[in-house]
Design a protein around this motif. Structure first.
Motif, PDB file in Angstrom:
ATOM      1  N   VAL A  22       4.798   8.139   4.478  1.00 35.62           N
ATOM      2  CA  VAL A  22       5.280   6.767   4.252  1.00 35.62           C
ATOM      3  C   VAL A  22       4.688   6.322   2.919  1.00 35.62           C
ATOM      4  N   TYR A  23       5.552   5.849   2.024  1.00 37.25           N
ATOM      5  CA  TYR A  23       5.117   5.482   0.674  1.00 37.25           C
ATOM      6  C   TYR A  23       4.761   3.991   0.592  1.00 37.25           C
ATOM      7  N   THR A  24       4.176   3.618  -0.547  1.00 34.35           N
ATOM      8  CA  THR A  24       3.776   2.229  -0.791  1.00 34.35           C
ATOM      9  C   THR A  24       4.951   1.263  -0.658  1.00 34.35           C
ATOM     10  N   SER A  25       6.111   1.702  -1.077  1.00 42.16           N
ATOM     11  CA  SER A  25       7.316   0.871  -1.017  1.00 42.16           C
ATOM     12  C   SER A  25       7.836   0.698   0.402  1.00 42.16           C
ATOM     13  N   GLY A  26       7.290   1.489   1.348  1.00 41.64           N
ATOM     14  CA  GLY A  26       7.806   1.463   2.720  1.00 41.64           C
ATOM     15  C   GLY A  26       8.831   2.556   2.961  1.00 41.64           C
ATOM     16  N   ARG A  27       9.248   3.239   1.874  1.00 41.71           N
ATOM     17  CA  ARG A  27      10.200   4.340   2.039  1.00 41.71           C
ATOM     18  C   ARG A  27       9.478   5.562   2.615  1.00 41.71           C
ATOM     19  N   HIS A  28      10.256   6.489   3.147  1.00 44.34           N
ATOM     20  CA  HIS A  28       9.694   7.719   3.725  1.00 44.34           C
ATOM     21  C   HIS A  28      10.188   8.931   2.942  1.00 44.34           C
ATOM     22  N   ALA A 191      14.358  13.199  13.398  1.00 46.08           N
ATOM     23  CA  ALA A 191      14.058  14.534  13.928  1.00 46.08           C
ATOM     24  C   ALA A 191      12.730  14.542  14.707  1.00 46.08           C
ATOM     25  N   GLY A 192      12.040  13.392  14.712  1.00 48.43           N
ATOM     26  CA  GLY A 192      10.788  13.294  15.471  1.00 48.43           C
ATOM     27  C   GLY A 192       9.609  13.979  14.808  1.00 48.43           C
ATOM     28  N   GLN A 193       9.712  14.199  13.481  1.00 44.54           N
ATOM     29  CA  GLN A 193       8.582  14.856  12.794  1.00 44.54           C
ATOM     30  C   GLN A 193       7.397  13.885  12.704  1.00 44.54           C
ATOM     31  N   PRO A 194       6.207  14.304  13.116  1.00 44.32           N
ATOM     32  CA  PRO A 194       5.056  13.385  13.089  1.00 44.32           C
ATOM     33  C   PRO A 194       4.773  12.862  11.676  1.00 44.32           C
ATOM     34  N   ILE A 195       4.380  11.604  11.615  1.00 41.36           N
ATOM     35  CA  ILE A 195       4.063  10.967  10.334  1.00 41.36           C
ATOM     36  C   ILE A 195       2.630  11.304   9.943  1.00 41.36           C
ATOM     37  N   ASN A 196       2.449  11.625   8.664  1.00 34.82           N
ATOM     38  CA  ASN A 196       1.118  11.919   8.131  1.00 34.82           C
ATOM     39  C   ASN A 196       0.306  10.616   8.107  1.00 34.82           C
ATOM     40  N   THR A 197      -0.807  10.591   8.811  1.00 29.77           N
ATOM     41  CA  THR A 197      -1.615   9.361   8.862  1.00 29.77           C
ATOM     42  C   THR A 197      -2.842   9.445   7.956  1.00 29.77           C
ATOM     43  N   ARG A 198      -3.003  10.588   7.281  1.00 32.35           N
ATOM     44  CA  ARG A 198      -4.163  10.752   6.384  1.00 32.35           C
ATOM     45  C   ARG A 198      -3.826  10.364   4.952  1.00 32.35           C
ATOM     46  N   LEU A 199      -2.584  10.601   4.551  1.00 28.27           N
ATOM     47  CA  LEU A 199      -2.146  10.311   3.180  1.00 28.27           C
ATOM     48  C   LEU A 199      -1.049   9.263   3.206  1.00 28.27           C
ATOM     49  N   GLY A 200      -1.010   8.430   2.161  1.00 26.73           N
ATOM     50  CA  GLY A 200       0.035   7.409   2.076  1.00 26.73           C
ATOM     51  C   GLY A 200      -0.199   6.288   3.075  1.00 26.73           C
ATOM     52  N   LYS A 201       0.877   5.631   3.458  1.00 24.05           N
ATOM     53  CA  LYS A 201       0.779   4.414   4.284  1.00 24.05           C
ATOM     54  C   LYS A 201       1.217   4.654   5.726  1.00 24.05           C
ATOM     55  N   GLY A 202       1.173   5.921   6.160  1.00 19.69           N
ATOM     56  CA  GLY A 202       1.644   6.268   7.504  1.00 19.69           C
ATOM     57  C   GLY A 202       0.866   5.585   8.610  1.00 19.69           C
ATOM     58  N   ALA A 203      -0.464   5.506   8.459  1.00 22.38           N
ATOM     59  CA  ALA A 203      -1.285   4.917   9.528  1.00 22.38           C
ATOM     60  C   ALA A 203      -0.918   3.442   9.707  1.00 22.38           C
ATOM     61  N   ALA A 204      -0.757   2.727   8.580  1.00 19.09           N
ATOM     62  CA  ALA A 204      -0.411   1.292   8.656  1.00 19.09           C
ATOM     63  C   ALA A 204       0.990   1.117   9.237  1.00 19.09           C
ATOM     64  N   PHE A 205       1.893   1.999   8.857  1.00 16.95           N
ATOM     65  CA  PHE A 205       3.271   1.935   9.370  1.00 16.95           C
ATOM     66  C   PHE A 205       3.270   2.071  10.896  1.00 16.95           C
ATOM     67  N   LEU A 206       2.532   3.050  11.406  1.00 20.13           N
ATOM     68  CA  LEU A 206       2.502   3.281  12.856  1.00 20.13           C
ATOM     69  C   LEU A 206       1.795   2.133  13.574  1.00 20.13           C
ATOM     70  N   ALA A 207       0.742   1.599  12.952  1.00 21.64           N
ATOM     71  CA  ALA A 207       0.029   0.471  13.574  1.00 21.64           C
ATOM     72  C   ALA A 207       0.966  -0.732  13.702  1.00 21.64           C
ATOM     73  N   ASN A 208       1.760  -0.982  12.665  1.00 18.22           N
ATOM     74  CA  ASN A 208       2.708  -2.109  12.701  1.00 18.22           C
ATOM     75  C   ASN A 208       3.770  -1.899  13.769  1.00 18.22           C
ATOM     76  N   GLN A 209       4.247  -0.648  13.850  1.00 14.96           N
ATOM     77  CA  GLN A 209       5.276  -0.347  14.861  1.00 14.96           C
ATOM     78  C   GLN A 209       4.728  -0.564  16.251  1.00 14.96           C
ATOM     79  N   HIS A 210       3.458  -0.179  16.427  1.00 14.44           N
ATOM     80  CA  HIS A 210       2.823  -0.321  17.735  1.00 14.44           C
ATOM     81  C   HIS A 210       2.765  -1.808  18.105  1.00 14.44           C
ATOM     82  N   VAL A 211       2.318  -2.619  17.141  1.00 12.58           N
ATOM     83  CA  VAL A 211       2.220  -4.068  17.387  1.00 12.58           C
ATOM     84  C   VAL A 211       3.594  -4.621  17.741  1.00 12.58           C
ATOM     85  N   ALA A 212       4.612  -4.174  16.995  1.00 15.70           N
ATOM     86  CA  ALA A 212       5.962  -4.697  17.218  1.00 15.70           C
ATOM     87  C   ALA A 212       6.474  -4.326  18.609  1.00 15.70           C
TER      88      ALA A 212
END
Ligand SMILES: O=P(O)(O)OC[C@H]1O[C@H](OP(=O)(O)OP(=O)(O)O)[C@H](O)[C@@H]1O
Ligand SMILES: O=C(O)c1cc(=O)[nH]c(=O)[nH]1
Length: 223
Positions: A22-28, A191-212
């Motif tokens: 997940v990139y800074t712009s929110g794109r994947h 395709a259900g590919q896991p998001i990288n949570t170590r690089l980029g903004k993946g961790a924040a993206f998943l945290a937001n989705q969880h909250v939502a």
């Protein structure tokens, strides 16, 4: 040079492929140019910034400005090399992010606005994906009365042009077209590919989705 930089990036392990970022712009997308793998190597970082400095050596630059975080390091090295090439002190400053609700901008704090006013500025950036981050730095320079003379970047992965970021000159050490997708239309998500949570903004993206997706307790529901 294009090839030299890619070799350097490969040597430090900065070229990530076949992943889900997940990139800074929110794109994947599936690829990532991990500038943070370059910066611990000070010799390599100095060498790539020296290339930017050589390109802009004749442009009468007074100050080099980059965005936090990577742009701080780039501005320092580029200004260092420009100072040596021009035999005078060329300064390095950085623009910090300001978030207000859903809107973001960058500004010069710490008295750096005074260093920019009425000066000729080189803006430096590591990666260009949508160009949104570097554009915010350009706007921040102009907001305090500096003149943007050009933009120097390490890697243009988004096909960004000088016109697109409203810059008089854009010089990139390498340009590689790398795909990115709207989050809602991301084939990797589909395709259900896991998001990288170590690089980029993946961790924040998943945290937001969880909250939502977390159901609000009954007592918090607003009728
Ligand atoms: O062209 P854009 O779509 O704006 O994307 C590129 C920006 O994204 C990255 O920043 P990141 O948030 O990773 O910066 P940092 O880790 O250096 O703070 C990169 O360093 C650029 O500043
Ligand atoms: O767009 C981004 O956030 C981005 C892309 C990339 O390849 N590398 C990086 O550090 N950031």
């Amino acid at each position: 040079m294009e090839q030299d930089l890619l070799v350097t990036l490969a040597e430090v392990g900065a070229l990530i492929t076949n992943d889900h970022l997940v990139y800074t712009s929110g794109r994947h997308g599936s690829s990532y140019v991990n500038k943070d793998a370059l910066y611990p190597h000070t010799g390599a970082t100095s060498a790539v910034c020296a290339r930017l400095a050589h390109h802009f050596a004749g442009a009468a630059i007074d100050v080099v400005a980059g965005p936090t975080v990577g742009g701080v390091i780039m501005a320092q090295w580029t200004a260092h090399h420009l100072s040596r090439l021009n035999n005078r002190d060329i300064l390095a400053v950085y623009a910090e992010e300001e978030v207000s609700g859903a809107s973001k901008q960058r500004s010069f704090r710490r008295g750096y606005d005074d260093l920019i006013r009425a000066q000729r500025i080189l803006v430096v950036e590591d990666i260009l994906t949508t160009g949104g981050s570097v554009r915010m730095v350009i706007e921040a320079v102009r907001a305090v009365g500096g003149t943007v003379v050009g933009v120097g970047a390490l890697c243009n992965r988004g096909g960004i042009t000088a016109a697109a970021i409203d810059a008089p000159d854009l010089f990139c050490l390498t340009s590689v077209p790398l795909e990115s997708f709207d989050a809602e239309a991301c084939p990797l998500c589909a395709a259900g590919q896991p998001i990288n949570t170590r690089l980029g903004k993946g961790a924040a993206f998943l945290a937001n989705q969880h909250v939502a997706h977390v159901e609000q307790p009954e007592s918090f529901k607003v009728e």
